[in-house]
Design an enzyme around this catalytic site. Structure first.
Site, PDB file in Angstrom:
ATOM      1  N   ASP A  67     -21.562 -32.965 -17.182  1.00 38.03           N
ATOM      2  CA  ASP A  67     -21.656 -31.227 -17.656  1.00 38.03           C
ATOM      3  C   ASP A  67     -22.348 -31.151 -19.303  1.00 38.03           C
ATOM      4  O   ASP A  67     -22.989 -32.486 -19.767  1.00 38.03           O
ATOM      5  CB  ASP A  67     -20.075 -30.995 -17.880  1.00 38.03           C
ATOM      6  CG  ASP A  67     -19.518 -32.095 -18.492  1.00 38.03           C
ATOM      7  OD1 ASP A  67     -19.540 -33.493 -18.804  1.00 38.03           O
ATOM      8  OD2 ASP A  67     -17.884 -32.501 -18.385  1.00 38.03           O
ATOM      9  N   ASN A 135      -5.445 -31.513 -19.201  1.00 40.15           N
ATOM     10  CA  ASN A 135      -4.967 -30.615 -18.258  1.00 40.15           C
ATOM     11  C   ASN A 135      -5.310 -30.518 -16.978  1.00 40.15           C
ATOM     12  O   ASN A 135      -5.549 -29.692 -16.071  1.00 40.15           O
ATOM     13  CB  ASN A 135      -5.210 -29.116 -18.419  1.00 40.15           C
ATOM     14  CG  ASN A 135      -7.011 -29.260 -18.409  1.00 40.15           C
ATOM     15  OD1 ASN A 135      -7.372 -29.502 -18.554  1.00 40.15           O
ATOM     16  ND2 ASN A 135      -7.450 -27.721 -19.031  1.00 40.15           N
ATOM     17  N   HIS A 137      -8.062 -31.425 -15.197  1.00 39.96           N
ATOM     18  CA  HIS A 137      -9.012 -31.408 -15.368  1.00 39.96           C
ATOM     19  C   HIS A 137     -10.733 -32.537 -15.006  1.00 39.96           C
ATOM     20  O   HIS A 137      -9.997 -33.304 -15.143  1.00 39.96           O
ATOM     21  CB  HIS A 137     -10.114 -29.882 -16.631  1.00 39.96           C
ATOM     22  CG  HIS A 137     -10.370 -30.814 -17.776  1.00 39.96           C
ATOM     23  ND1 HIS A 137     -10.632 -30.201 -18.806  1.00 39.96           N
ATOM     24  CD2 HIS A 137     -10.956 -31.893 -17.966  1.00 39.96           C
ATOM     25  CE1 HIS A 137     -11.344 -31.421 -19.720  1.00 39.96           C
ATOM     26  NE2 HIS A 137     -10.977 -32.239 -19.401  1.00 39.96           N
ATOM     27  N   GLU A 142     -12.405 -25.676 -15.344  1.00 39.15           N
ATOM     28  CA  GLU A 142     -10.657 -25.706 -16.072  1.00 39.15           C
ATOM     29  C   GLU A 142      -9.702 -25.796 -14.842  1.00 39.15           C
ATOM     30  O   GLU A 142     -10.157 -25.309 -13.747  1.00 39.15           O
ATOM     31  CB  GLU A 142     -11.018 -24.965 -16.902  1.00 39.15           C
ATOM     32  CG  GLU A 142     -12.280 -25.372 -17.946  1.00 39.15           C
ATOM     33  CD  GLU A 142     -11.262 -26.568 -18.648  1.00 39.15           C
ATOM     34  OE1 GLU A 142     -10.007 -27.235 -18.243  1.00 39.15           O
ATOM     35  OE2 GLU A 142     -11.451 -27.538 -19.879  1.00 39.15           O
TER      36      GLU A 142
HETATM   37  P1  PGA Z   1     -12.038 -38.220 -22.795  1.00 43.27           P
HETATM   38  O1  PGA Z   1     -12.012 -37.276 -21.743  1.00 43.27           O
HETATM   39  O2  PGA Z   1     -12.526 -39.366 -21.884  1.00 43.27           O
HETATM   40  O3  PGA Z   1     -12.550 -38.088 -24.045  1.00 43.27           O
HETATM   41  O4  PGA Z   1     -10.348 -38.092 -22.744  1.00 43.27           O
HETATM   42  C1  PGA Z   1     -11.569 -37.120 -20.525  1.00 43.27           C
HETATM   43  C2  PGA Z   1     -11.871 -36.141 -19.579  1.00 43.27           C
HETATM   44  O5  PGA Z   1     -11.756 -34.945 -20.378  1.00 43.27           O
HETATM   45  O6  PGA Z   1     -12.268 -35.261 -18.914  1.00 43.27           O
END
Ligand code: PGA
Length: 243
Positions: A67, A135, A137, A142
């Site tokens: 992304d 959450n 995702h 999302e």
């Molecule tokens: P993080 O993010 O590795 O910074 O915890 C992971 C995500 O939100 O997919």
């Protein structure tokens, strides 16, 4: 789903890198799917170390990324293009023409999505590294995203913007939109390595392993994939039932 509970972040990172290194040794022109965020940084450091030790080379590797924020120039320190170069690509022998990162240029977004999807569809990912959001995702898919989604733009959840504000001066600077591979694209990868580190991921890990499949918790689709390794540290595993 294979689950590995690592003693700490270093072991989590070594374990995930070792899976990738082993597959790279078996297939030099492997297609790798990378993720951004804090969690995979240790994995990338292990890959760089293996490259420096001449154990592996990236010269025939094709890469994709999950992304990118919309509207941040690639030179912006918080763009995922910048992150990937800073954390990995600048330190290995991958060819820039083999690097595919969704382009967050708003003006040409439809055309860029189409091109990205065509590249993805014609070059199946061998191993995709994946984090999980608080959450549930996966990438920037999302809660509520269709399991059938392909590359698309998204409005970021406020929880995600909150989680990511630590990288910016202020929440107002966190982009409100992003472009992301879809859930169907992620599920098309032949192998998935899912990483979760720290207490802030404990609820999401519990929901993933003990909850039910629902588009309200995007990561729940991963239970349907036949080759997923979930690597968590003790804190991220702390709410799991003992058995
Ligand atoms: P993080 O993010 O590795 O910074 O915890 C992971 C995500 O939100 O997919």
């Amino acid at each position: 789903m294979k689950v590995f509970v690592a003693e700490n972040y270093d072991e989590l990172s070594e374990t995930s890198a070792s899976i990738i290194i082993e597959d790279m040794k078996a297939k030099s022109n492997i297609t790798l799917g990378f993720a951004t965020g804090s969690t995979p940084i240790g994995t990338y450091q292990n890959l760089i170390a293996a490259y420096n030790a001449k154990e592996i080379s990236f010269k025939d590797v094709l890469s994709f990324n999950l992304d990118e924020y919309l509207g941040l120039p690639r030179t912006h320190e918080q763009s995922y293009y910048y992150f990937m170069h800073n954390e990995l690509f600048n330190h290995i022998d991958i060819k820039e023409e083999n690097v595919n990162i969704p382009n967050g240029d708003i003006e040409h977004i439809e055309e860029n999505i189409k091109k990205y999807q065509e590249m993805l569809d014609s070059n199946p990912i061998d191993i995709q590294i994946l984090g999980i959001g608080g959450n549930g995702h996966i990438a920037f898919n999302e809660p509520g995203t269709s399991f059938e989604s392909t590359t698309h733009t998204v409005k970021l959840d406020e929880k995600t913007r909150e989680d990511n504000k630590r990288f910016f001066n202020d929440i107002s600077e966190v982009p409100k939109e992003a472009v992301t591979m879809g859930i169907k694209d992620i599920m098309s990868a032949k192998k998935l390595i899912v990483l979760a580190n720290g207490e802030s991921k404990a609820k999401a890990v519990k929901e993933l392993l003990e909850g039910t499949k629902s588009e309200n918790f995007p990561a729940s689709i991963l239970l349907d994939h036949e080759d997923v390794t979930l690597i968590v540290d003790k804190e991220a595993a702390s709410l799991l039932k003992e058995d």
